[in-house]
Structures are given as structure tokens and as C-alpha cells.
Design an enzyme around this catalytic site. Structure first.
Site, short mmCIF file in Angstrom:
data_model
loop_
_atom_site.label_atom_id
_atom_site.label_comp_id
_atom_site.label_asym_id
_atom_site.label_seq_id
_atom_site.Cartn_x
_atom_site.Cartn_y
_atom_site.Cartn_z
N HIS A 89 0.86 -1.19 0.00
CA HIS A 89 0.00 0.00 0.00
C HIS A 89 0.89 1.23 0.00
O HIS A 89 1.92 1.27 0.67
CB HIS A 89 -0.90 0.01 1.24
CG HIS A 89 -1.69 1.27 1.39
ND1 HIS A 89 -2.68 1.64 0.50
CD2 HIS A 89 -1.63 2.26 2.32
CE1 HIS A 89 -3.20 2.79 0.88
NE2 HIS A 89 -2.58 3.20 1.97
N CYS A 203 -4.50 2.76 -4.93
CA CYS A 203 -3.68 3.65 -4.10
C CYS A 203 -2.40 4.09 -4.79
O CYS A 203 -2.03 5.26 -4.74
CB CYS A 203 -3.37 2.98 -2.76
SG CYS A 203 -2.34 1.49 -2.87
#
Length: 330
Positions: A89, A203
Site C-alpha cells: 500500500h 492507491c
């Protein structure tokens, strides 16, 4: 400039009218005029952006350090487990020299990854039901332990307060018009120059857009290696099927509607170990043995004629950007 007060009580309207689904690859990600209100049925196990706040206006003379942040997905719960698979992430951090305050900005799913990737099959509803919005989150502080323990926290550039404020205005636009999370990248083969049919919107793509915006405003990035995670499906040329109305509406294609619902059924949340393995065999049968995948992208359905190696998780280098403006000294 709040990123939490984003929800309007109307449905989205496509900017610029409907796009004809012809042979333009990759299919352009569709932007909307505003963000629709989410349905109460959509629930997250972990609250989206629990400590989020508005983006502050920085003083023009401020000098702000920008940090690249990366950690394994769900690191807070599983530690480095998903890091071994390079499922990461991404976020970006800021530090103001005038106030000494740190900030974190990231973009992720409102209702977790599973809900963005596969729909719910609700009783009494013919069409699959999607909880697939994503949004930006901005909050004060950088959790050093979270990013450093199993990931990355590294200084990549320095900007002025003026550049930060211009970036903030761009973030508002980007966040209000790019509202749906897209998990999959879909391409023709593992070859480096193979055709990309669909690009993901998640993301890491938000962080890459943010870096590019800063570069265009004059930021000069350090020459360091930066890698990002992509989950890729491999398919022959996709076949356009239609939207929810044309497939599942009163005049829709009942055979196709049943096939799509049947495909998504094994991806529902699992209750027991036995149900998981039964559904796993169904997924293998359809995706690998029968070369089938139904993709939902831009509120439209596509058929993917799957081919080997079917799915791959890559951790690929994407260089930090070079701007289109003359750089400015900080």
C-alpha cells in the site's frame, strides 16, 4: 478543503457524455461530475479515514519535505505477511518546516478491497450490487513505526507552501471526479510491451498522479528506485457486454445476466472451510479451465477470454517523474 465531506445525495453524471465502447486501448478511466451518496448496505469492517481532516492552507514561504510511504497491505493486522508477496500500500507524507507538523495523504477503498473487487448478490436484486468507491484521506501525523517496520519512509523531494496549496486544489478535483476503485490491470501477455486493455485505479496510481502533479508544479525528485504493486489479469481482446440496464434491466439479456451472476457467486464472503474449497474449485474451473472472467469497469461489463498465466502479482519499478515546468529553488 475537506476530503471527508464528499457525498452528495444524487447519482453520478458522466462528464462529457457517454463514451462509445470501441477499440481504444487501454479503456480510459471514466471521471464523473461529482461523488454519489453511498448505499447504507455497504459496510466496512474497518472505518475509512477515521482520523481524517481537511487539508490545511500552508504559508507561501513554508518549506515542506515530501516523503514516499509504503507498507504491506493490512500491515497493522498481519505484519509483513503480504509484504512477502509484494502486495503493498502506498501513501505520501509531508512535513512543514514552519510548524513542524507532519501529515499523511493516501487513497484507498471506502469498504475494503474485497467489496471493490467483487459485488454482492443481494436477494431480490437482479443486478450485482457494488460497493466499490475509493477516496483520498488526509490526516495529521505520520506513523513512523507503521511505515518503517516492514516498508518504506524516505524523503523524495522538497516543495514550497505555494506548491502544496496548488496540489491541494488538484487533489480536491481528482478526488471528486475519480470515485471508483479498480483493482485489476488487464493486459494481453506478460511481455513488457504487450497491449494493456484496462489499467487499475488504486492507491499507487493516486500517489503516482500526486508525484506527477508536484513535478509539473516544479518539484525536483531525487533519483531513487521506486516500485509499485500491480495485480494483472491476462486475457485476449476483451468483449464489451453492456451496462447494468442493458444486461439486467427489463429488456436485458437474461442468459447473459444469469452467466454473470453465476460467475460472481463463488467470490461471495465465505462462511466455512468447506464452502471456501468448493467455491475455489468453481473459480479455477471458470477462470483457468474455461478461460472466463467478467470484468466490471466504468460501470460497464466486459468479457475477458482468459489465457495463461491468467494472473500475476508484480512489483514493478516506476521512476519518479520529471516535471513540465522549470524547477524552482526551495
Amino acid at each position: 478543503l475537506s476530503l471527508l465531506v464528499l457525498l452528495a445525495p444524487w447519482g453520478p453524471r458522466v462528464s462529457g457524455g457517454l463514451r462509445s465502447p470501441r477499440r481504444r486501448w487501454p479503456v480510459p478511466y471514466r471521471r464523473f461530475d461529482f461523488r454519489p451518496k453511498t448505499d447504507p448496505y455497504c459496510q466496512a469492517r474497518y472505518t475509512f479515514c477515521p482520523t481524517g481532516s481537511a487539508i490545511p492552507a500552508m504559508k507561501e514561504e513554508d518549506v515542506i519535505e515530501v516523503y514516499r510511504l509504503q507498507a504491506p497491505v493490512w500491515e497493522f493486522k498481519y505484519g509483513d505477511l503480504l509484504g512477502h508477496l509484494k502486495i503493498m500500500h502506498d501513501a505520501v507524507g509531508f512535513k512543514s518546516s514552519l510548524t513542524g507538523k507532519n501529515y499523511t495523504m493516501e487513497w484507498y477503498e471506502l469498504f475494503q478491497l474485497g467489496n471493490c473487487t467483487f459485488p454482492h448478490l443481494r436477494p431480490g436484486m437482479n443486478a450485482p450490487f457494488w460497493c466499490n468507491q475509493g477516496a483520498a484521506c488526509f490526516y495529521e501525523g505520520i506513523d513512523d513505526a507503521h511505515w518503517k517496520a516492514n516498508g518504506t519512509l524516505v524523503h523524495v523531494t522538497t516543495i514550497s507552501g505555494t506548491m502544496f496549496n496548488e496540489m491541494a486544489q488538484w487533489v480536491k478535483y481528482d478526488n471528486e471526479t475519480g470515485i471508483y476503485y479498480e483493482t485489476w490491470t488487464v493486459q494481453a501477455s506478460p511481455d513488457k510491451n504487450s497491449t494493456v486493455w484496462f489499467d487499475s485505479y488504486e492507491c499507487s496510481k493516486f500517489i503516482l498522479r500526486t508525484y506527477q502533479k508536484l513535478a509539473d508544479l516544479g518539484a525536483v525528485f531525487k533519483k531513487i528506485q521506486t516500485n509499485y504493486t500491480s495485480i494483472i489479469l491476462f486475457s485476449g481482446e476483451p468483449v464489451y457486454l453492456g451496462n447494468e440496464t442493458s444486461i439486467f434491466g427489463p429488456q436485458g439479456n437474461k442468459t447473459l445476466a444469469a452467466a454473470i451472476r453465476d460467475f460472481y457467486n463463488p467470490f461471495k464472503p465465505h462462511q466455512t472451510v468447506r464452502e471456501f474449497f468448493v467455491d475455489l474449485f468453481k473459480i479455477i474451473d471458470r477462470v483457468i479451465l474455461n478461460h472466463q472472467f467478467y470484468l466490471f469497469y466504468n460501470l460497464e461489463y466486459w468479457f475477458l477470454p482468459m489465457k495463461s498465466p491468467y494472473l500475476k502479482i508484480i512489483y514493478e519499478e516506476v521512476p519518479l517523474p520529471v516535471g513540465s515546468k522549470a524547477s524552482f529553488g526551495v
